[in-house]
Motif scaffolding. Structure first.
Motif, short mmCIF file in Angstrom:
data_model
loop_
_atom_site.label_atom_id
_atom_site.label_comp_id
_atom_site.label_asym_id
_atom_site.label_seq_id
_atom_site.Cartn_x
_atom_site.Cartn_y
_atom_site.Cartn_z
N MET A 116 9.16 11.07 -1.07
CA MET A 116 8.25 12.24 -1.40
C MET A 116 8.21 12.46 -2.95
O MET A 116 9.18 12.03 -3.80
N LEU A 117 6.91 12.53 -3.56
CA LEU A 117 6.71 12.91 -4.82
C LEU A 117 6.40 14.22 -4.95
O LEU A 117 5.86 15.13 -4.27
N ARG A 118 6.53 14.63 -6.46
CA ARG A 118 6.18 16.31 -6.87
C ARG A 118 5.60 16.44 -8.30
O ARG A 118 5.90 15.12 -9.22
N ILE A 119 4.60 17.32 -8.37
CA ILE A 119 4.23 17.20 -9.75
C ILE A 119 5.10 18.25 -10.60
O ILE A 119 5.32 19.39 -9.84
N LEU A 120 5.66 17.89 -11.63
CA LEU A 120 6.51 18.93 -12.33
C LEU A 120 5.53 19.94 -13.06
O LEU A 120 4.50 19.55 -13.46
N PRO A 121 6.31 21.05 -13.24
CA PRO A 121 5.31 22.01 -13.93
C PRO A 121 4.80 21.82 -15.38
O PRO A 121 3.76 21.74 -15.60
N GLN A 122 5.51 20.81 -16.20
CA GLN A 122 5.07 20.43 -17.37
C GLN A 122 3.93 19.53 -17.36
O GLN A 122 3.00 19.27 -17.95
N ASP A 123 3.95 18.58 -16.16
CA ASP A 123 3.07 17.66 -15.97
C ASP A 123 1.80 18.27 -15.37
O ASP A 123 0.82 17.79 -15.77
N THR A 176 0.91 -1.38 0.11
CA THR A 176 -0.04 0.11 0.09
C THR A 176 1.05 1.38 0.18
O THR A 176 1.79 1.31 0.80
N MET A 177 0.60 2.23 -0.93
CA MET A 177 1.22 3.47 -0.84
C MET A 177 0.08 4.35 -0.27
O MET A 177 -0.90 4.50 -0.57
N TYR A 178 0.69 5.12 0.72
CA TYR A 178 -0.33 6.05 1.43
C TYR A 178 0.47 7.29 1.33
O TYR A 178 1.63 7.36 1.75
N GLY A 179 -0.15 8.54 0.81
CA GLY A 179 0.39 9.92 0.87
C GLY A 179 -0.51 10.74 1.14
O GLY A 179 -1.58 10.87 1.05
N PHE A 180 0.34 11.86 1.75
CA PHE A 180 -0.58 13.14 1.90
C PHE A 180 -0.15 14.47 1.33
O PHE A 180 1.26 14.43 1.39
N LYS A 181 -0.74 15.47 1.07
CA LYS A 181 -0.34 16.88 0.97
C LYS A 181 -1.05 17.68 1.81
O LYS A 181 -2.17 17.54 2.08
N THR A 182 -0.14 18.60 2.39
CA THR A 182 -0.69 19.44 3.54
C THR A 182 -0.99 20.69 2.87
O THR A 182 -0.11 21.28 2.38
N VAL A 183 -2.25 21.11 2.85
CA VAL A 183 -2.81 22.43 2.42
C VAL A 183 -2.93 23.39 3.17
O VAL A 183 -4.00 23.37 4.20
N ARG A 184 -1.96 24.42 3.69
CA ARG A 184 -2.06 25.37 4.78
C ARG A 184 -1.20 26.47 4.28
O ARG A 184 -0.18 26.32 3.69
N ASP A 185 -1.86 27.72 5.18
CA ASP A 185 -0.93 28.99 4.48
C ASP A 185 0.02 29.06 5.44
O ASP A 185 -0.24 29.67 6.64
N PRO A 222 4.11 31.07 6.12
CA PRO A 222 4.71 32.21 5.77
C PRO A 222 5.30 31.95 4.16
O PRO A 222 5.89 30.94 3.98
N GLY A 223 5.26 33.08 3.42
CA GLY A 223 5.77 32.79 2.00
C GLY A 223 4.73 32.30 1.05
O GLY A 223 3.54 32.11 1.49
N LEU A 224 4.98 32.17 -0.16
CA LEU A 224 4.21 31.76 -1.20
C LEU A 224 4.42 30.34 -1.22
O LEU A 224 5.31 29.43 -1.85
N ASP A 225 3.41 29.55 -0.54
CA ASP A 225 3.97 28.19 -0.45
C ASP A 225 2.60 27.17 -1.33
O ASP A 225 2.33 26.21 -1.10
N ILE A 226 1.63 28.01 -1.86
CA ILE A 226 0.47 27.19 -2.52
C ILE A 226 0.73 26.27 -3.47
O ILE A 226 0.55 25.08 -3.47
N TRP A 227 1.78 26.67 -4.32
CA TRP A 227 2.21 25.63 -5.42
C TRP A 227 3.05 24.34 -4.79
O TRP A 227 3.00 23.38 -4.84
N SER A 228 3.87 24.66 -3.70
CA SER A 228 4.67 23.46 -3.04
C SER A 228 3.73 22.71 -2.33
O SER A 228 3.70 21.31 -2.30
N ASP A 229 2.65 23.28 -1.61
CA ASP A 229 1.62 22.43 -1.00
C ASP A 229 0.80 21.67 -1.81
O ASP A 229 0.72 20.31 -1.38
N THR A 252 3.10 18.62 -3.53
CA THR A 252 4.09 17.90 -3.07
C THR A 252 3.44 16.87 -2.07
O THR A 252 2.50 16.99 -1.33
N LEU A 253 3.80 15.51 -2.51
CA LEU A 253 3.13 14.44 -1.74
C LEU A 253 4.36 13.61 -0.98
O LEU A 253 5.24 13.07 -1.32
N TYR A 254 3.78 13.42 0.53
CA TYR A 254 4.64 12.80 1.25
C TYR A 254 4.26 11.47 1.46
O TYR A 254 3.10 11.18 1.69
#
Length: 801
Positions: free
Chosen positions: A742-749, A692-701, A703-710, A713-715
């Protein structure tokens, strides 16, 4: 209740030199043994010779090819190995030489760091060399006047180099002590022959490397395997192992794919997934086979040392050509070499190593390499320009006779001209070199396939010296030196791949100890060329067999642990809600791809990502995420969507389909203004073990511009078993992870992802729009400050209420 599966004392994977020796020694000691060989059996007379047969004589099961030759192509080398009962002995050149005593080096530096270390020496192997030779009965070529043998000896004398006739595992006489004579029936040994077919003595046809149809070669099926079968070993062909799973009480479960029976026709073969358990597992599938098997099952075998995949060597293999030799014999005649007459190799030249008293650099051997008789026709007729000119001249002469009215009915001389003199093939000689190249290659699994990173650059001095010797031999014979065309791109062909699961003095240096047993997994042994920690130098078959003989002797000396046949635990039935079918007109889907790195044994995602990145241990998934009913998806608290697609991870065997998946998007958490996007994927690795792969992204404001990284980014954590959703699952960390990263979405993807949104029904945009509103509101709630409450107290009289 688990299913009871077949259980034996030992499973031997493969049937090459190490595997066959192991099977025989264990069966002789009364152990129950099963040999699993991926290829088929080849009794005398069954090897391919005509073009149709040769077209099917290759190994590629996915393309319905189940033949003898397994040809591999990697970045800087090609490899040729075999698939058949008897392993590499079916296509090797019969030479059985012992490794030079001084060539068991210690602390020999490697260019990229580390050392070539042999934890055993010649004295450890000598009596095991004796034992193998007693079974294989090698003897030097008894025909010293073969033209090609004499040519190489004469060249060696001219250059002041010592030459000798190496021992060959070929039967030249019908019985021990008799005079050599071609095509005589060979006396059968007391243990019989596994094929039940008549063998004939060597007829000097040069076909050793493509399978001996006379049965003259003392291949392993004619000795060790026949003897093992006589002692009760169960030998199974067309059985390719793909999975290894340690059992809780000790021992191993081996999973293999049975490609039907010997009688079934290729292209119509049935395929059965089969399991067997054993107390001891011996891997002898060859350097490519064993190392790939361990790499693909590394998640099941977490204690394997990091040396896995290291110390690859091609044993210094290099082939060149002496073409069109013109030097004359003592009688003044043009030299006749005839490379097709006789065993493939009959003579060797040894150049000493820097570790020898009189040597320098890295040592090597040069041997003449013949080829089959029928290849003469192919080579001669390939000379298109010359053949056409000869044919045109013969036709002109015949037409001229007719036009002139001259009666000449005998045209034998003209036909003889058409056949030609065969000068090119009769005066040319392939030269095969091997020796102590630098064992610094690295084997990995890449895109689900074995990959080797190796280069001739770190062995440049070695190859230059050997090529120089080959040039001198060619010049002495009055020939033209030609490299293998692959050498022009600094590529080589190896028929002696070694390393990948090397022997070492400790777990940080090797995969197995000096008795060929895994450091981290007791009763798992590597008994083939992959355990060799560096190049053997001469032809390595005898050394591999002797190392295996030594390892089995050690096994038989140890106290025996007898286990009962274990019940293989059935995978528990996990009860989860069934997948909801899309509701017509109300469903929506999109595709998401994420890439990153993981590390086995890591519990923390960031640590796993850093380690995995350093080791290039990639993990990715491509999912189609579907909300079967957008309204229901938006209105429920868990916002559950269906995830379908695949994961790809070379640590787990390559591309693996998702068997069941969930995506929970923008789920509320206990923390204020914090939401999570959760992914849970069920899949099974190449061995069939569920994960089983379990992962999560934390969506939280933050400090700084973190909406893209949040949101990109999947842990993740990887857990054994199919862990169901819910509090008793992995969300709270109660299930131990075997890997993290950790996984990430690349901008082109991400840009491509935006084009994959699809709605259903007559108004598909409505579904997409409803999801978009939900997405936008969830992001706004997390990242935008809350609106101030409306102040009504003290409002001016008459203000709107």
């Amino acid at each position: 209740m688990g299913a009871q599966v077949e259980h034996v004392d030992a499973v031997v994977v493969g049937s090459g030199f190490g595997a066959s020796v192991s099977a025989y020694r264990l069966a002789e000691a009364g152990r129950s043994v099963v040999v699993l060989e991926r290829g088929r059996a080849y009794p005398p007379g069954s090897f391919a010779r005509n073009p149709y047969e040769m077209s099917r004589a290759f190994w590629e099961p996915k393309d319905e090819l189940f033949g003898l030759f397994d040809i591999r192509s990697f970045r800087k080398l090609e490899g040729i190995v075999s698939a058949g009962l008897g392993g590499g002995s079916l296509i090797y050149a019969n030479v059985l030489l012992r490794k030079d005593e001084r060539w068991f080096v210690h602390d020999s530096p490697l260019p990229g760091g580390g050392y070539e270390n042999w934890p055993i020496g010649r004295s450890d192997l000598d009596r095991h060399y004796d034992a193998v030779e007693a079974m294989m009965t090698p003897s030097p070529n008894p025909y010293p006047d073969l033209p090609k043998s004499k040519a190489l000896r004469d060249a060696a004398v001219s250059l002041g180099m010592p030459s000798f006739a190496p021992p060959l595992a070929v039967t030249f006489a019908p019985r021990p002590g008799a005079a050599p004579q071609p095509k005589q029936m060979i006396e059968e040994p007391a243990y019989g022959n596994i094929h039940g077919a008549t063998r004939l003595t060597c007829r000097l046809c040069g076909e050793c490397d493509i399978g001996c149809n006379e049965g003259s070669k003392n291949t392993l099926d004619h000795n060790y395997l026949s003897a093992a079968a006589a002692k009760g070993a169960d030998i199974r062909t067309l059985a390719e192992v793909y999975g290894i799973v340690p059992l809780p009480g000790g021992g191993y479960e081996v999973r293999y794919r049975q490609y039907g029976t010997e009688a079934e026709a290729d292209g119509k073969r049935s395929r059965t997934e089969t399991r067997i358990t054993c107390d001891q597992l011996l891997l002898g599938a060859g350097t490519f086979g064993t190392t790939a098997l361990l790499l693909r099952n590394r998640a099941n075998l977490p204690a394997l040392g990091r040396a896995l995949g290291s110390r690859f060597s091609g044993n210094g293999d290099l082939i060149t050509f002496c073409m069109d030799a013109t030097s004359t014999s003592e009688a003044g005649q043009i030299r006749f070499i005839d490379p097709t007459y006789g065993p493939v190799i009959t003579t060797a030249i040894r150049q000493p190593d820097g570790v020898d008293e009189a040597g320098r650099g890295r040592g090597y051997y040069v041997q003449e390499a013949g080829f089959p008789e029928f290849a003469n026709w192919l080579i001669e007729t390939s000379q298109v320009t010359s053949s056409l000119k000869t044919a045109a001249a013969v036709v002109r002469q015949m037409v001229g006779n007719r036009l002139s009215g001259r009666n000449e009915s005998t045209i034998s001389a003209e036909v003889a001209k058409l056949v030609g003199q065969g000068r090119l093939t009769s005066s040319s000689l392939p030269l095969l070199g091997m020796g102590r190249d630098t064992p610094d290659g690295r084997m990995t699994i890449r895109d689900g396939e074995l990959d080797i990173e190796w280069t001739t650059a770190t062995s440049a001095a070695y190859f230059d010296a050997m090529r120089s010797t080959m040039k001198e031999i060619t010049e002495t014979l009055g020939g033209t030196f030609r490299d293998n065309p692959l050498w022009w791109t600094k590529r080589v062909i190896t028929v002696h791949p070694l390393g990948g699961s090397p022997m070492g003095r400790h777990v940080h240096e090797g995969v197995v100890d000096n008795w060929n047993e895994s450091f981290g997994h007791p009763d798992l042994f590597v008994v083939d060329g992959s355990a060799v920690p560096g190049p053997v130098g001469p032809n390595p078959s005898l050394t591999i067999a002797a190392m295996a003989d030594r390892a089995i002797e050690h096994i038989l000396e140890k106290p025996r642990t007898k286990r009962r046949a274990p019940a293989v635990p059935a995978e528990p039935e996990v009860e989860v809600a069934p997948v909801v079918d899309p509701v017509p007109g109300r469903s929506m889907e999109f595709t998401e791809k994420m890439k990153g790195y993981i590390a086995l044994g890591a519990a923390d995602s960031m640590t796993g990502w850093r380690t995995g990145r350093r080791l290039s241990q990639r993990f990715m998934f491509k999912l189609t995420i579907t909300a079967p009913d957008v309204e229901r998806f938006v209105s429920t608290e868990d916002h559950t969507a269906v995830a379908e697609g695949y994961v790809a991870c070379d640590l787990l065997g390559g591309e693996l389909p998702v068997q069941r998946g969930w995506a929970n998007l923008f789920v509320d958490t206990d923390q204020a203004r914090t939401r999570e996007m959760r992914y849970r994927l069920w899949f099974s690795d190449i061995s069939g073990t569920p994960y089983t792969m379990y992962g999560f992204k934390t969506v939280r404001d933050d400090p700084g511009l973190d909406i893209w990284s949040d949101t990109s980014t999947l842990y993740i954590r990887i857990m054994k078993g199919h862990v169901p959703p819910g509090e008793n699952g992995a969300d709270d960390g109660t299930v131990q992870a075997i890997a993290a990263g950790m996984l990430r979405i690349l901008p082109q993807d991400f840009a491509r992802q935006l084009t994959t949104f699809r709605g259903a029904g007559r108004g598909p945009l409505a579904s997409i729009g409803r999801f978009g509103m939900f997405f936008g509101k969830s992001v706004a709630d997390a990242y935008l400050p809350p609106a101030p409450p409306h102040e009504t107290a003290g409002a001016p009289e008459g203000a709107a209420r």
